[in-house]
Design a protein around this motif. Structure first.
Motif, PDB file in Angstrom:
ATOM      1  N   VAL A  64       4.171  40.666  20.798  1.00 42.29           N
ATOM      2  CA  VAL A  64       2.976  41.180  20.139  1.00 42.29           C
ATOM      3  C   VAL A  64       2.496  42.441  20.853  1.00 42.29           C
ATOM      4  O   VAL A  64       2.939  42.748  21.961  1.00 42.29           O
ATOM      5  CB  VAL A  64       1.851  40.131  20.121  1.00 42.29           C
ATOM      6  CG1 VAL A  64       2.274  38.937  19.282  1.00 42.29           C
ATOM      7  CG2 VAL A  64       1.491  39.689  21.539  1.00 42.29           C
TER       8      VAL A  64
ATOM      9  N   TYR B 284      -0.923  43.141  21.368  1.00 40.92           N
ATOM     10  CA  TYR B 284      -2.287  42.991  21.848  1.00 40.92           C
ATOM     11  C   TYR B 284      -2.301  42.064  23.056  1.00 40.92           C
ATOM     12  O   TYR B 284      -1.756  40.959  23.013  1.00 40.92           O
ATOM     13  CB  TYR B 284      -3.185  42.413  20.758  1.00 40.92           C
ATOM     14  CG  TYR B 284      -3.377  43.338  19.579  1.00 40.92           C
ATOM     15  CD1 TYR B 284      -4.365  44.319  19.583  1.00 40.92           C
ATOM     16  CD2 TYR B 284      -2.551  43.228  18.459  1.00 40.92           C
ATOM     17  CE1 TYR B 284      -4.541  45.172  18.504  1.00 40.92           C
ATOM     18  CE2 TYR B 284      -2.714  44.069  17.372  1.00 40.92           C
ATOM     19  CZ  TYR B 284      -3.705  45.042  17.399  1.00 40.92           C
ATOM     20  OH  TYR B 284      -3.858  45.881  16.332  1.00 40.92           O
TER      21      TYR B 284
ATOM     22  N   SER C  85      -4.687  40.305  24.409  1.00 39.35           N
ATOM     23  CA  SER C  85      -5.364  39.026  24.210  1.00 39.35           C
ATOM     24  C   SER C  85      -4.474  38.033  23.464  1.00 39.35           C
ATOM     25  O   SER C  85      -4.459  36.837  23.786  1.00 39.35           O
ATOM     26  CB  SER C  85      -6.677  39.235  23.447  1.00 39.35           C
ATOM     27  OG  SER C  85      -6.429  39.836  22.183  1.00 39.35           O
ATOM     28  N   VAL C  86      -3.726  38.530  22.465  1.00 39.40           N
ATOM     29  CA  VAL C  86      -2.821  37.652  21.721  1.00 39.40           C
ATOM     30  C   VAL C  86      -1.679  37.189  22.623  1.00 39.40           C
ATOM     31  O   VAL C  86      -1.284  36.023  22.598  1.00 39.40           O
ATOM     32  CB  VAL C  86      -2.278  38.366  20.469  1.00 39.40           C
ATOM     33  CG1 VAL C  86      -1.298  37.469  19.719  1.00 39.40           C
ATOM     34  CG2 VAL C  86      -3.419  38.770  19.553  1.00 39.40           C
ATOM     35  N   HIS C  87      -1.146  38.115  23.413  1.00 41.14           N
ATOM     36  CA  HIS C  87      -0.079  37.758  24.362  1.00 41.14           C
ATOM     37  C   HIS C  87      -0.545  36.654  25.304  1.00 41.14           C
ATOM     38  O   HIS C  87       0.168  35.660  25.528  1.00 41.14           O
ATOM     39  CB  HIS C  87       0.340  38.979  25.170  1.00 41.14           C
ATOM     40  CG  HIS C  87       1.114  38.639  26.414  1.00 41.14           C
ATOM     41  ND1 HIS C  87       2.468  38.408  26.415  1.00 41.14           N
ATOM     42  CD2 HIS C  87       0.699  38.442  27.701  1.00 41.14           C
ATOM     43  CE1 HIS C  87       2.871  38.093  27.635  1.00 41.14           C
ATOM     44  NE2 HIS C  87       1.816  38.109  28.433  1.00 41.14           N
TER      45      HIS C  87
ATOM     46  N   LYS D 189      -2.936  34.490  24.948  1.00 39.55           N
ATOM     47  CA  LYS D 189      -3.144  33.230  24.223  1.00 39.55           C
ATOM     48  C   LYS D 189      -1.805  32.540  23.947  1.00 39.55           C
ATOM     49  O   LYS D 189      -1.666  31.323  24.137  1.00 39.55           O
ATOM     50  CB  LYS D 189      -3.863  33.515  22.913  1.00 39.55           C
ATOM     51  CG  LYS D 189      -4.090  32.278  22.021  1.00 39.55           C
ATOM     52  CD  LYS D 189      -4.988  31.260  22.680  1.00 39.55           C
ATOM     53  CE  LYS D 189      -5.499  30.205  21.687  1.00 39.55           C
ATOM     54  NZ  LYS D 189      -4.429  29.490  20.993  1.00 39.55           N
ATOM     55  N   GLN D 190      -0.812  33.310  23.529  1.00 35.23           N
ATOM     56  CA  GLN D 190       0.509  32.740  23.273  1.00 35.23           C
ATOM     57  C   GLN D 190       1.116  32.173  24.556  1.00 35.23           C
ATOM     58  O   GLN D 190       1.720  31.091  24.538  1.00 35.23           O
ATOM     59  CB  GLN D 190       1.439  33.798  22.683  1.00 35.23           C
ATOM     60  CG  GLN D 190       1.136  34.198  21.259  1.00 35.23           C
ATOM     61  CD  GLN D 190       2.140  35.191  20.728  1.00 35.23           C
ATOM     62  OE1 GLN D 190       2.886  35.819  21.496  1.00 35.23           O
ATOM     63  NE2 GLN D 190       2.183  35.353  19.420  1.00 35.23           N
TER      64      GLN D 190
END
Length: 338
Positions: free
Chosen positions: A317, A319, A321-323, A325-326
């Motif tokens: 990804v 972003y 924040s997305v990284h 979270k994943q």
């Protein structure tokens, strides 16, 4: 890494290293070349180990991966007594070099009976750097593996890198060596090795859980490769019953070390819950190419499931924040944290 090169040139084995910014290392970790700021002179410390030593050459190359990789492959076949290395600054450089990988490196022995000890350093690891700088396309390399044509590894400790490089130069057979090198572990204290691991130890294709003291308490075994081990290890420390989960590192993905893995898993013969944890998406990384090997070595009747990112058309990804979270989700999934 530099200790391996120094020991080789001292023993009479030449080393040739090329790639973008190879002199300083792709992430300023190598310092193979020292530059005089006022006189514009270069000094390579490893060219001055002793009188009569073997050669040590470093070339900062242009960004034409297809041509460079093909040239270095040819050089390595004509110089079998040297350790010839190509280094990508980022793992996605393999995309531009794919034609040379397919045509020569993976298939040259089968097609033309040409043996080659070429070594490739591919930075690989999910460190919030987006889709272009995360993946060296491990799954592509593994799809090309057959007939013992090459060695694909993901070392997680400094001594492992030392023994891999020395072994590649000193062993009698010549096979390409592909090292999926973690960027984060270059400066990570947890990945440092004791001095005795360099002098008295050897390369390990599988590393058992070093912090496990009572294997009979284990209810789940997590199998993984590369830097994700340290994320899982840190998360395990925060669990109330951390001794119920063991973490085993698969350092060599091909040829798959069946015997070594079976020996390590003997102490977990009572465990029925096994998990393969990886940073890469489901359709990438080692899962699809390695799960059949893993199912062969886990105890009879045990289950094996996947913990990682969901399937994706992109390597990563874009972003942070997305990284994050994943990454947290896949670690929690491996440890079964709600």
């Amino acid at each position: 890494e530099m200790l391996a090169y120094a020991s080789l040139v001292d023993a009479g084995v030449g080393v040739r290293l090329s790639g973008e910014d190879s002199g300083r290392g792709t992430f300023s970790h190598r310092h193979a070349v020292v530059h005089h700021q006022t006189e514009a002179r270069r000094y390579l410390p490893l060219q001055h180990i002793r009188a009569g030593q073997a050669s040590f050459d470093v070339y900062d190359s242009v960004l034409n991966e297809e041509a460079l990789l093909a040239f270095e492959y040819g050089y390595s076949t004509s110089a079998p007594q040297q350790l010839v290395i190509w280094e990508a600054q980022f793992g996605d450089f393999a995309n531009g070099a794919q034609v040379a990988i397919d045509q020569f490196i993976s298939s040259g022995e089968t097609k033309w009976d040409r043996y080659c000890g070429f070594t490739i350093l591919m930075p690989h690891g999910y460190d919030e750097q987006g889709p272009e700088h995360s993946s060296a396309r491990l799954e592509r390399w593994l799809q090309l593996c057959a007939e013992n044509n090459m060695q694909v590894v993901m070392p997680s400790e400094s001594a492992q890198m030392f023994h891999l490089l020395r072994g590649q130069a000193l062993r009698p057979m010549r096979k390409p060596l592909v090292i999926m090198m973690s960027k984060r572990l270059l400066r990570f204290k947890g990945a440092m090795s004791e001095l005795c691991e360099f002098t008295d130890d050897a390369y390990k294709p599988v590393i058992t859980d070093p912090q496990l003291h009572q294997s009979q308490k284990v209810k789940r075994v997590i199998l993984c490769s590369g830097q994700v081990y340290y994320d899982v290890l840190e998360a395990r420390k925060q669990r109330e019953h951390e001794d119920e989960v063991a973490i085993v590192r698969l350092e060599q993905l091909y040829p798959f070390p069946h015997k070594a893995m079976q020996e390590v898993l003997q102490q977990f013969a009572h465990v029925k819950d096994f998990v393969w944890c990886q940073e890469e998406p489901l359709n990438q990384g080692a899962w699809y190419c390695s799960q059949h090997h893993l199912r062969e070595v886990v105890p009879f009747g045990a289950s094996l499931r996947y913990a990682g990112r969901p399937a994706s058309a992109s390597p990563a990804v874009g972003y942070m924040s997305v990284h994050q979270k994943q990454q947290q989700d896949l670690v929690n999934d491996a440890l079964n944290v709600d």
